[in-house]
Design a protein around this motif. Structure first.
Motif, PDB file in Angstrom:
ATOM      1  N   GLU A 341       0.946  -1.252  -0.100  1.00  0.00           N
ATOM      2  CA  GLU A 341       0.103   0.056  -0.022  1.00  0.00           C
ATOM      3  C   GLU A 341       1.047   1.172   0.062  1.00  0.00           C
ATOM      4  O   GLU A 341       0.491   2.190  -0.571  1.00  0.00           O
ATOM      5  CB  GLU A 341      -0.933   0.083   1.246  1.00  0.00           C
ATOM      6  N   LYS A 351      -5.431   1.843  -3.343  1.00  0.00           N
ATOM      7  CA  LYS A 351      -7.151   1.477  -3.423  1.00  0.00           C
ATOM      8  C   LYS A 351      -7.868   2.545  -2.947  1.00  0.00           C
ATOM      9  O   LYS A 351      -8.946   2.981  -3.422  1.00  0.00           O
ATOM     10  CB  LYS A 351      -7.338   0.132  -2.459  1.00  0.00           C
ATOM     11  N   TYR A 352      -7.423   3.206  -1.922  1.00  0.00           N
ATOM     12  CA  TYR A 352      -7.884   4.601  -1.484  1.00  0.00           C
ATOM     13  C   TYR A 352      -7.361   5.554  -1.823  1.00  0.00           C
ATOM     14  O   TYR A 352      -6.494   6.262  -1.792  1.00  0.00           O
ATOM     15  CB  TYR A 352      -7.977   4.610   0.269  1.00  0.00           C
ATOM     16  N   SER A 448      -5.628   2.603   4.379  1.00  0.00           N
ATOM     17  CA  SER A 448      -5.459   1.428   3.617  1.00  0.00           C
ATOM     18  C   SER A 448      -5.427   0.252   4.320  1.00  0.00           C
ATOM     19  O   SER A 448      -5.849  -0.899   3.907  1.00  0.00           O
ATOM     20  CB  SER A 448      -4.279   1.746   2.528  1.00  0.00           C
TER      21      SER A 448
END
Length: 660
Positions: A341, A351-352, A448
């Motif tokens: 991440e 992802k975020y 994350s």
């Protein structure tokens, strides 16, 4: 439809086990002023003496009373006597203990009230749950609330009126709650506090039923005919009059059954035309009917609400994770996920994605090309240099000999001084990127990798390792950036292709100067051949006499000669041209150095550093110790999810035919 009220009672039991109040279940709340007869009405509905009685404030905690109609054949043997008990009660706080003696129930209510609210006159919003099983009651769920009061007594706080009012509003604000507004007949209905509070939350009166108590205590010569007919204050669900037992009747142990019989006789005598629409029995049937219809109307929305909450708590429980079984695998998984991440945030594939501000790689790009770029462009190539400074440097570079040309040494000295000014913004660029790399740690932890919140010690250890790695790379990167500037200072390349134009200008000026000097020499020689005196050697020449130079004042500011002006302009143009070349180099090389020595190095070595520092058998138990808060929240979420699933099953058992 009779089956609906037991369904709501089951739901109430389910949610009582988790102590939550997230579902607003249909119920009937009894509201009234102190000593208006609320508890007496409830006892009449139950048919037994079970509530504490007396003057002043007696009900000091909400009492949630569930009346459950049972078949007379379903009798329970009373262990204390030989008789069979048709009626019995159960408290939630005493678990499965059965009370067949209603005096014991009254005593337990008093004891439980004093346990929480004190033994004087204090109140509490923590409810007491009591369930009464009897063949003589209708299925009902009622909430007996403390009476509205104005003046504090005993050890009651000064704001007792506000506390009781807030407690009442908390219950009756529930849109699924039917309000039973109790008012004594020997008071003016227009001053009814119960109706006033009910109207605040139910202005249309769609869920308010008024009960007029103490019909037998009205002044002589007056009656409640207008009130009961709804001519004084109309209430949509109606007004029902009842007759309570007096304190003397209670002291004389007059039974509720006898009181109901006397009530019926009183109504037949005093209000014969209204007798069939008033009285305790009619009130019980009316409440049962209203509650059933109210439940029927609320049930679809209730079912949807339970399903939505179940999905939410399922998602919440999933976010808390399962208890750790394989510690090694869990630790390695969390370390790998964090490192991935972190790198993805730098690359922009996380992802975020943050929408409020730039972060990660986008922020680093902004620092390189906006912050650092604008800062370098704002540096004036000739900043801090005046014309006098340049002229002084030229003279100092020539020593005692007057020069014919602009010395190159002066140019090198001045341009190095200007290039040195690029070092500070370059080091500041490294610092800003380092700060952003630190911020990425918190971003990954917060958004994350939510699993890290379960293990605070692991989270702290990961932050410490990454911070240490960044701290270790910072001086190396700073040293490289310092060297980039030092490299530019080490050798001033006047043969740089981009510097050719400026050099051409300088060479042209030098040629003009040489030509001017040669012309002066030729003119001087021609004058000598004609027998003329050389300039400055005549009788009036200052050379004829002695001059004390110490007496001549040195001008602080003077007008530059054309040659001095020309020399300064040449040096300024050369400095500016070479400075722009160096600035372009620094603007290109510093971001590359920062990416190589700091950003990319951290990305490449982060996972191996985390594994090397943390993946040790001696640290597993310590690092994977869950916070007590997280374990508690997981347990609460699991209990609530289980309660919601049970509630969903209870509602699913209802057939459509039950609704009509």
């Amino acid at each position: 439809m009779e089956a609906l009220i037991p369904v709501i009672n089951k739901l109430q039991d389910v949610f009582n086990t988790v102590g939550a109040d997230i579902i607003q279940l249909p119920q009937i709340a009894v509201v009234g002023t102190q000593s208006s007869g609320k508890s007496s009405v409830l006892e009449s509905l139950v048919g037994r003496d079970l509530l504490p009685r007396g003057t002043g404030i007696v009900t000091r905690r909400p009492l949630i009373l569930q009346l459950v109609n049972v078949d007379p054949g379903d009798a329970r043997k009373n262990e204390d006597s030989d008789r069979e008990g048709e009626e019995w009660g159960k408290f939630l706080h005493t678990k499965n203990k059965i009370y067949s003696d209603f005096d014991e129930i009254r005593q337990e209510i008093e004891n439980e009230t004093e346990r929480i609210s004190g033994n004087n006159k204090g109140i509490s919003d923590e409810p007491i749950h009591l369930k009464i099983f009897s063949p003589h009651v209708v299925n009902l769920t009622l909430v007996d609330l403390p009476g509205i009061t104005k003046v504090p007594v005993g050890d009651q706080p000064k704001d007792i009126e506000v506390q009781i009012r807030d407690l009442i509003l908390k219950h009756i604000s529930n849109p699924n709650c039917i309000i039973l507004a109790v008012t004594a007949a020997n008071t003016d209905m227009a001053t009814s506090e119960a109706l006033k509070v009910a109207r605040e939350v139910d202005p249309d009166g769609r869920r308010t039923l008024a009960v007029v108590t103490k019909l037998d205590l009205m002044d002589a010569g007056t009656d409640a005919m207008d009130v009961l007919m709804g001519r004084v204050i109309p209430v949509k669900l109606g007004l029902i009059g009842v007759v309570n037992r007096s304190q003397l009747d209670i002291n004389n142990k007059k039974s509720v059954t006898d009181a109901i019989r006397d009530e019926h006789a009183f109504l037949q005598k005093k209000y014969p035309s209204l007798a069939n629409r008033n009285g305790t029995k009619y009130l019980a049937r009316t409440l049962n009917r209203l509650l059933m219809h109210h439940i029927r109307d609320c049930l679809p929305e209730l079912k949807t609400r339970i399903n939505v909450l179940a999905a939410q708590y399922q998602s919440l429980l999933s976010s808390y994770g399962e208890p750790v079984e394989d510690q090694s695998a869990t630790l390695l998984q969390l370390i790998t996920k964090f490192a991935t991440e972190y790198c993805n945030t730098i690359e922009g594939t996380a992802k975020y994605i943050e929408t409020a501000e730039l972060c990660g790689g986008a922020r680093i790009c902004y620092i390189f090309h906006e912050t650092f770029g604008r800062t370098l462009e704002s540096v004036d190539p000739l900043g801090g240099l005046s014309t006098i400074d340049i002229l002084t440097a030229i003279r100092n570079a020539t020593g005692p000999r007057p020069s014919l040309f602009v010395p190159e040494v002066s140019f090198e000295l001045l341009v190095k001084k200007q290039v040195k000014r690029l070092e500070e913004p370059s080091l500041r660029c490294v610092e800003l990127v380092h700060e952003e790399m630190q911020r990425i740690i918190q971003h990954c932890s917060s958004y994350s990798t939510q699993e890290l919140q379960r293990f605070p010690k692991l989270h702290e250890a990961i932050v410490e390792v990454v911070t240490s790695l960044l701290r270790k790379r910072l001086p190396i990167t700073n040293e490289m950036v310092h060297n980039l500037v030092a490299i530019e200072l080490a050798y001033i390349n006047t043969k740089h292709p981009d510097f050719a134009d400026a050099c051409g200008v300088m060479n042209n000026n030098i040629e003009v100067c040489i030509l001017f000097i040669l012309m002066r020499i030729w003119n001087w020689r021609g004058m000598l051949k004609k027998g003329e005196e050389a300039p400055g050697s005549g009788p009036g020449s200052p050379l004829k006499g002695a001059v004390n130079l110490l007496d001549v004042p040195v001008p602080v500011a003077r007008k530059l000669s054309s040659r001095e002006q020309r020399d300064c302009e040449v040096i300024e143009r050369l400095i500016k041209s070479y400075f722009l070349i160096v600035r372009k180099n620094i603007q290109d090389s510093v971001p590359k150095a920062v990416m190589h020595f700091l950003v990319n190095h951290v990305k490449d070595s982060l996972q191996s550093e985390l594994v090397g520092q943390l993946y040790k058998s001696g640290l597993l138990n310590d690092l994977l110790t869950e916070s007590e808060d997280m374990a508690q929240r997981r347990k609460e979420a699991a209990d609530m999810l289980q309660a919601l699933q049970k509630a969903s099953q209870v509602i699913a058992e209802i057939r459509e035919t039950h609704l009509w």
